[in-house]
Design a protein around this motif. Sequence first.
Motif, PDB file in Angstrom:
ATOM      1  N   GLY A  46       0.815  -1.207   0.000  1.00 50.79           N
ATOM      2  CA  GLY A  46       0.000   0.000   0.000  1.00 50.79           C
ATOM      3  C   GLY A  46       0.849   1.257   0.000  1.00 50.79           C
ATOM      4  O   GLY A  46       0.549   2.231  -0.703  1.00 50.79           O
ATOM      5  N   PHE A  47       1.921   1.249   0.768  1.00 52.69           N
ATOM      6  CA  PHE A  47       2.799   2.413   0.850  1.00 52.69           C
ATOM      7  C   PHE A  47       3.456   2.699  -0.503  1.00 52.69           C
ATOM      8  O   PHE A  47       3.549   3.861  -0.931  1.00 52.69           O
ATOM      9  CB  PHE A  47       3.866   2.173   1.917  1.00 52.69           C
ATOM     10  CG  PHE A  47       4.891   3.272   2.014  1.00 52.69           C
ATOM     11  CD1 PHE A  47       4.561   4.502   2.546  1.00 52.69           C
ATOM     12  CD2 PHE A  47       6.189   3.070   1.560  1.00 52.69           C
ATOM     13  CE1 PHE A  47       5.500   5.525   2.631  1.00 52.69           C
ATOM     14  CE2 PHE A  47       7.141   4.073   1.641  1.00 52.69           C
ATOM     15  CZ  PHE A  47       6.799   5.305   2.178  1.00 52.69           C
ATOM     16  N   LEU A  48       3.898   1.667  -1.194  1.00 53.94           N
ATOM     17  CA  LEU A  48       4.527   1.863  -2.497  1.00 53.94           C
ATOM     18  C   LEU A  48       3.508   2.350  -3.522  1.00 53.94           C
ATOM     19  O   LEU A  48       3.827   3.196  -4.373  1.00 53.94           O
ATOM     20  CB  LEU A  48       5.193   0.567  -2.958  1.00 53.94           C
ATOM     21  CG  LEU A  48       6.481   0.205  -2.204  1.00 53.94           C
ATOM     22  CD1 LEU A  48       6.929  -1.213  -2.544  1.00 53.94           C
ATOM     23  CD2 LEU A  48       7.590   1.202  -2.495  1.00 53.94           C
ATOM     24  N   TYR A  49       2.280   1.858  -3.450  1.00 54.51           N
ATOM     25  CA  TYR A  49       1.249   2.373  -4.355  1.00 54.51           C
ATOM     26  C   TYR A  49       0.869   3.810  -4.012  1.00 54.51           C
ATOM     27  O   TYR A  49       0.563   4.610  -4.905  1.00 54.51           O
ATOM     28  CB  TYR A  49       0.027   1.458  -4.352  1.00 54.51           C
ATOM     29  CG  TYR A  49       0.120   0.378  -5.393  1.00 54.51           C
ATOM     30  CD1 TYR A  49       0.299   0.701  -6.734  1.00 54.51           C
ATOM     31  CD2 TYR A  49       0.046  -0.965  -5.052  1.00 54.51           C
ATOM     32  CE1 TYR A  49       0.416  -0.281  -7.705  1.00 54.51           C
ATOM     33  CE2 TYR A  49       0.152  -1.955  -6.011  1.00 54.51           C
ATOM     34  CZ  TYR A  49       0.344  -1.608  -7.338  1.00 54.51           C
ATOM     35  OH  TYR A  49       0.466  -2.580  -8.303  1.00 54.51           O
ATOM     36  N   PHE A  50       0.890   4.146  -2.746  1.00 55.02           N
ATOM     37  CA  PHE A  50       0.649   5.537  -2.348  1.00 55.02           C
ATOM     38  C   PHE A  50       1.749   6.432  -2.911  1.00 55.02           C
ATOM     39  O   PHE A  50       1.489   7.531  -3.416  1.00 55.02           O
ATOM     40  CB  PHE A  50       0.590   5.627  -0.826  1.00 55.02           C
ATOM     41  CG  PHE A  50       0.402   7.020  -0.294  1.00 55.02           C
ATOM     42  CD1 PHE A  50      -0.618   7.841  -0.764  1.00 55.02           C
ATOM     43  CD2 PHE A  50       1.242   7.512   0.699  1.00 55.02           C
ATOM     44  CE1 PHE A  50      -0.797   9.124  -0.263  1.00 55.02           C
ATOM     45  CE2 PHE A  50       1.065   8.789   1.204  1.00 55.02           C
ATOM     46  CZ  PHE A  50       0.045   9.599   0.724  1.00 55.02           C
ATOM     47  N   THR A  51       2.989   5.966  -2.852  1.00 52.29           N
ATOM     48  CA  THR A  51       4.112   6.708  -3.436  1.00 52.29           C
ATOM     49  C   THR A  51       3.900   6.916  -4.930  1.00 52.29           C
ATOM     50  O   THR A  51       4.084   8.026  -5.450  1.00 52.29           O
ATOM     51  CB  THR A  51       5.425   5.946  -3.190  1.00 52.29           C
ATOM     52  OG1 THR A  51       5.646   5.814  -1.783  1.00 52.29           O
ATOM     53  CG2 THR A  51       6.603   6.671  -3.817  1.00 52.29           C
ATOM     54  N   LEU A  52       3.496   5.869  -5.620  1.00 51.53           N
ATOM     55  CA  LEU A  52       3.283   5.969  -7.064  1.00 51.53           C
ATOM     56  C   LEU A  52       2.129   6.904  -7.400  1.00 51.53           C
ATOM     57  O   LEU A  52       2.251   7.791  -8.254  1.00 51.53           O
ATOM     58  CB  LEU A  52       3.013   4.578  -7.642  1.00 51.53           C
ATOM     59  CG  LEU A  52       4.217   3.637  -7.744  1.00 51.53           C
ATOM     60  CD1 LEU A  52       3.760   2.211  -7.982  1.00 51.53           C
ATOM     61  CD2 LEU A  52       5.161   4.093  -8.849  1.00 51.53           C
ATOM     62  N   ALA A  53       0.986   6.722  -6.744  1.00 50.15           N
ATOM     63  CA  ALA A  53      -0.203   7.501  -7.081  1.00 50.15           C
ATOM     64  C   ALA A  53      -0.041   8.973  -6.735  1.00 50.15           C
ATOM     65  O   ALA A  53      -0.510   9.851  -7.468  1.00 50.15           O
ATOM     66  CB  ALA A  53      -1.425   6.922  -6.369  1.00 50.15           C
ATOM     67  N   SER A  54       0.617   9.270  -5.627  1.00 43.97           N
ATOM     68  CA  SER A  54       0.773  10.669  -5.232  1.00 43.97           C
ATOM     69  C   SER A  54       1.788  11.391  -6.107  1.00 43.97           C
ATOM     70  O   SER A  54       1.758  12.623  -6.209  1.00 43.97           O
ATOM     71  CB  SER A  54       1.175  10.771  -3.752  1.00 43.97           C
ATOM     72  OG  SER A  54       2.387  10.088  -3.497  1.00 43.97           O
ATOM     73  N   ASN A  55       2.668  10.644  -6.766  1.00 46.90           N
ATOM     74  CA  ASN A  55       3.666  11.260  -7.643  1.00 46.90           C
ATOM     75  C   ASN A  55       3.273  11.235  -9.116  1.00 46.90           C
ATOM     76  O   ASN A  55       3.546  12.192  -9.849  1.00 46.90           O
ATOM     77  CB  ASN A  55       5.020  10.564  -7.469  1.00 46.90           C
ATOM     78  CG  ASN A  55       5.775  11.036  -6.247  1.00 46.90           C
ATOM     79  OD1 ASN A  55       6.359  12.112  -6.254  1.00 46.90           O
ATOM     80  ND2 ASN A  55       5.737  10.245  -5.182  1.00 46.90           N
ATOM     81  N   TYR A  56       2.658  10.131  -9.567  1.00 51.44           N
ATOM     82  CA  TYR A  56       2.363   9.973 -10.990  1.00 51.44           C
ATOM     83  C   TYR A  56       0.872  10.043 -11.317  1.00 51.44           C
ATOM     84  O   TYR A  56       0.510  10.049 -12.492  1.00 51.44           O
ATOM     85  CB  TYR A  56       2.900   8.632 -11.501  1.00 51.44           C
ATOM     86  CG  TYR A  56       4.391   8.467 -11.394  1.00 51.44           C
ATOM     87  CD1 TYR A  56       5.254   8.966 -12.372  1.00 51.44           C
ATOM     88  CD2 TYR A  56       4.961   7.787 -10.323  1.00 51.44           C
ATOM     89  CE1 TYR A  56       6.630   8.788 -12.283  1.00 51.44           C
ATOM     90  CE2 TYR A  56       6.331   7.610 -10.219  1.00 51.44           C
ATOM     91  CZ  TYR A  56       7.163   8.116 -11.197  1.00 51.44           C
ATOM     92  OH  TYR A  56       8.517   7.939 -11.103  1.00 51.44           O
ATOM     93  N   GLY A  57      -0.004  10.045 -10.309  1.00 51.08           N
ATOM     94  CA  GLY A  57      -1.436  10.070 -10.572  1.00 51.08           C
ATOM     95  C   GLY A  57      -1.972   8.676 -10.836  1.00 51.08           C
ATOM     96  O   GLY A  57      -1.856   7.785  -9.991  1.00 51.08           O
TER      97      GLY A  57
END
Length: 676
Positions: free
Chosen positions: A141-152
């Motif tokens: 979840g944390f890695l997906y949060f990193t991706l979504a908050s940076n790349y949308g």
Amino acid sequence: MKRICIIACVAIAGLSSCKKFLDTKPTDFYTPDNYYTSEAQLQQALNGVYGDLMRPELYAQVMGFNFVSTTDEVMSNRTADGDARGLRYNYDASLVHIGNIWKFAYIGIANLNQLLANIDKPEMDEGRRNIIKGQALFLRGFLYFTLASNYGDVPLVLRNLAISEVNMPATSQKGVYEQVEKDMKEAETLLAGYTSNKLGYNDVVTLTAVQAMLARVYLYWAGYPQNDASKYADVITYTDKVINSGLHALNPDYRQVFINLSKDQYDVKEIIWELGSSGAAAGVVNKPGNDIGNFVGIQSNLTAADTSSYNSAAWVWVTRKLFDAYEVDAASTATPFKSSLDVRRDWNCANYIYSGTPRVKVARNNVWQMCAGKFRREYCPAAIRNTNGVGGTYNINWPVIRYSDVLLMRAEAENHVNGPGNAYTYINQVRKRAYGIQAGNVVKSVTVSNGGSGYTVAPAVTISGGGGNGATATAVVSGGKVTGIYLSSPGALTTGSYYSSAPVVVIGTAWVPGATYAAGVQITNGGRLYTVTAAGTATNTPPTHTSGASDAAVTGAVFTYAGTAATATAAITNGTESDLTPGLGREEFQLALRDERMRELCFEAVRKADLIRWGNFVGDMQTFAAWATSNGASVTATGNVNGLQGLRNVSDRHVLLPKPTYELNLNHDLVQNPGW
């Protein structure tokens, strides 16, 4: 996504190739079929993900530096190499660092998917299985949060992919957040009772780390671009879980939080989750060195002859907006800057550098050129700081989320939902610690009452009595007079020894019978200032002579009258100085909170994300660029021309990072972000 197959192969097979990974009868390496057969192997797979979070492509460098180092709190001072690292908003989708965040986040996700697919394989204690599974779900979840908050919008991969599964459309940012929420909530259940205070360390995921990070996810979800205001209520729910757990508290000394990170000393109350670099929790595979305190640090050179030396490039400088955001003591006569009541200012905005061989400490009094001082390599253990003048690993740990952030998130959400009334409770806790008065009163100011005369060097300043200890100050001399006293520490904040009354301030070195004095030293006696014109040992006869005369009665040392001694008085706090202005409206409180987050969390890689979720990142940066131009940033000798140019490059497309070129070439269902 061919790369994800490659990663799974690398993680499990070690030295084996992907070609071998496809062999039907492996004999000399691990595959998913013959691995994950024991608790130790599950733990080893999890440890590998923890270790990779501290790769330079992620939190050992890029996530805390490359794309977050030009805002209104800090600006890069670099030109061409700054562009190559993404520091000045001149990057494009082909930049290697753009690709690496994406690449190594998906590497971690692939490895976690493999682990979760095999989590029930070995026979083992179910409690231990739940802990490993909970941490794995959270990290995904944390890695997906990193991706979504940076790349949308990004592809959402929750299982092992076949090698032919290359084209995959992106899931909306909202959809990714929903999966992050699901993973983290399941992790919360699985990690019940698994706390850092029981472990004694905080560089693995624990219950309150999950809850604190969920609060951050909801805070981003509530802001731009999702603008789902209903999530503020979830921020309150999850910050309250952390606060009401009783497991966390603010360290009474803000500075000590970051000294502990440098020394690899755990502070499980203040720091809810940190990423370890070296010597961290047993079994966690950590990296031997990182750039924390280097690019964002106090400039210094490493020399073999100086075991206290260290390397730091200091490729960013603070902004005047940040420096001026800290309150000053109006009564202070210190120059060139008044003393601040807020201990965070002089820690975060370092007014010195180290340079030369041998190294010397050099004042840096141009605000736009002050180094970001939060992460200080000078506090790293000497054994890793200086290896015969070569190398050095430093190994400062990265604070992913701290308790002060939880309090500020709680204040922001409370203000949004219910108004500022109860929100003051949380922001004032952070401010009280910042002013050093969390547990008692400290020295507030030192005021020169008589500047004296005849000073050729700045005299020592001693503060004693008043029931406390640890307050320190330095004198400023100009024209032979002490013109100001700069308060460098209000007291010993971690010892609990606070002041009940104003301490006594002594300026200069007092004459002591029997002491040995070097030539050039200035001492005080009976309100007079003397210069030692001949080195030696003093007798019991104090110097008493008038101007121009020397004391012949003092054997071995000659004291020559120089002028009159300076005097100063100290004042202590009353415990209310830190309180935020009462009676603010909802919008006024929100603006005050934005500045408080900057003062507290600067250089911890949250400012850009804050500005984005508040909905006016581009406009705010344009406004700040105009302000910076009018307030000295454009002056080559004393400003930060390169950083200012970076600000001027900001446009609408910089709200998100571009999706990497290599990924678009591979995955034809992926659509590039607007403007790229």
